[in-house]
Scaffold this motif. Structure first.
Motif, short mmCIF file in Angstrom:
data_model
loop_
_atom_site.label_atom_id
_atom_site.label_comp_id
_atom_site.label_asym_id
_atom_site.label_seq_id
_atom_site.Cartn_x
_atom_site.Cartn_y
_atom_site.Cartn_z
N LYS A 37 0.84 -1.21 0.00
CA LYS A 37 0.00 0.00 0.00
C LYS A 37 0.87 1.25 0.00
N LEU A 38 1.94 1.22 0.77
CA LEU A 38 2.89 2.33 0.82
C LEU A 38 3.49 2.57 -0.57
N TYR A 39 3.82 1.49 -1.26
CA TYR A 39 4.37 1.61 -2.62
C TYR A 39 3.39 2.36 -3.52
N ASN A 40 2.14 1.95 -3.48
CA ASN A 40 1.14 2.60 -4.33
C ASN A 40 0.91 4.06 -3.95
N MET A 41 1.07 4.38 -2.67
CA MET A 41 0.85 5.75 -2.20
C MET A 41 2.03 6.67 -2.52
N PHE A 42 3.25 6.18 -2.32
CA PHE A 42 4.42 7.07 -2.38
C PHE A 42 5.47 6.69 -3.42
N PHE A 43 5.56 5.44 -3.80
CA PHE A 43 6.65 5.00 -4.67
C PHE A 43 6.25 4.83 -6.13
N LYS A 44 4.98 4.71 -6.39
CA LYS A 44 4.48 4.45 -7.75
C LYS A 44 4.94 5.53 -8.74
N ASP A 45 5.01 6.78 -8.27
CA ASP A 45 5.43 7.88 -9.16
C ASP A 45 6.85 7.71 -9.69
N PHE A 46 7.68 6.96 -8.97
CA PHE A 46 9.06 6.75 -9.41
C PHE A 46 9.13 5.87 -10.66
N GLU A 47 8.05 5.16 -10.97
CA GLU A 47 8.02 4.35 -12.19
C GLU A 47 8.10 5.23 -13.44
N LYS A 48 7.79 6.52 -13.30
CA LYS A 48 7.87 7.46 -14.43
C LYS A 48 9.29 7.97 -14.64
N THR A 49 10.20 7.60 -13.76
CA THR A 49 11.59 8.04 -13.87
C THR A 49 12.42 6.96 -14.55
N PHE A 50 13.71 7.15 -14.58
CA PHE A 50 14.63 6.19 -15.18
C PHE A 50 14.89 4.97 -14.30
N LEU A 51 14.39 4.98 -13.07
CA LEU A 51 14.68 3.88 -12.14
C LEU A 51 13.90 2.62 -12.51
N PRO A 52 14.56 1.47 -12.48
CA PRO A 52 13.83 0.22 -12.76
C PRO A 52 12.89 -0.13 -11.60
N LYS A 53 11.81 -0.79 -11.96
CA LYS A 53 10.77 -1.10 -10.97
C LYS A 53 11.32 -1.94 -9.82
N TRP A 54 12.22 -2.87 -10.09
CA TRP A 54 12.77 -3.73 -9.04
C TRP A 54 13.53 -2.90 -8.01
N LEU A 55 14.20 -1.85 -8.48
CA LEU A 55 14.95 -0.98 -7.56
C LEU A 55 14.00 -0.14 -6.71
N ILE A 56 12.92 0.30 -7.30
CA ILE A 56 11.93 1.08 -6.55
C ILE A 56 11.31 0.22 -5.46
N TRP A 57 10.93 -1.01 -5.81
CA TRP A 57 10.38 -1.92 -4.79
C TRP A 57 11.41 -2.21 -3.70
N GLY A 58 12.64 -2.47 -4.10
CA GLY A 58 13.70 -2.72 -3.12
C GLY A 58 13.91 -1.54 -2.18
N THR A 59 13.83 -0.36 -2.75
CA THR A 59 13.97 0.85 -1.94
C THR A 59 12.81 1.00 -0.96
N ALA A 60 11.62 0.66 -1.39
CA ALA A 60 10.45 0.73 -0.50
C ALA A 60 10.65 -0.19 0.70
N TYR A 61 11.10 -1.40 0.44
CA TYR A 61 11.35 -2.34 1.54
C TYR A 61 12.54 -1.91 2.39
N TYR A 62 13.62 -1.50 1.73
CA TYR A 62 14.82 -1.10 2.47
C TYR A 62 14.52 0.04 3.44
N THR A 63 13.95 1.13 2.92
CA THR A 63 13.72 2.29 3.77
C THR A 63 12.75 1.96 4.91
#
Length: 139
Positions: A37-63
């Motif tokens: 849910k946090l990903y959909n609220m705050f991290f989903k917008d990063f999919e529009k950047t150059f970052l790969p989705k796996w890295l965005i998900w990893g960052t969500a879990y890491y932080t």
């Protein structure tokens, strides 16, 4: 109170306050929202950047989990240096992420944490007497 006691109390306060701030942040992410849910609220917008989705998900879990676990470790004073290093990386990642989406004008969440973290990093660890590390690893 003597100077050493006052110094130890001040260091405990810095470490515990920083730990509480991060712990409660992670606690809210895990138990109020959950990472998906946090990903959909705050991290989903990063999919529009150059970052790969796996890295965005990893960052969500890491932080999320670094804030929760390392915040707790700072509160009790266990593995303090490792917790501080991981939280420093967390702040760098979060700051980069916020800056990637839009200019960072509001630093009200980052700067207080950064100041406490820098203070905790530069204070000689021998001065931090009230912690679990001292009990377990006292030589």
């Amino acid at each position: 109170m003597n100077d050493k006691t006052s110094r130890a109390a001040a260091i405990l306060f810095i470490r515990a306050l920083l730990g509480i701030i991060f712990f409660m942040q992670g606690y809210g992410k895990i138990f109020t929202f959950g990472v998906p849910k946090l990903y959909n609220m705050f991290f989903k917008d990063f999919e529009k950047t150059f970052l790969p989705k796996w890295l965005i998900w990893g960052t969500a879990y890491y932080t999320t989990y670094v804030e929760f676990i390392c915040g707790f470790l700072l509160i009790i004073g266990l593995f303090r240096q490792w917790a501080l290093y991981l939280l420093a990386l967390d702040l760098l990642i979060v700051s980069f992420g916020h800056g990637l989406l839009e200019p960072i004008w509001d630093l009200s969440h980052v700067i207080p944490r950064a100041i406490l973290l820098i203070a905790a990093l530069i204070i000689p660890k021998e001065w931090d007497k009230w912690n679990v590390d001292e009990i377990i690893f006292n030589k």
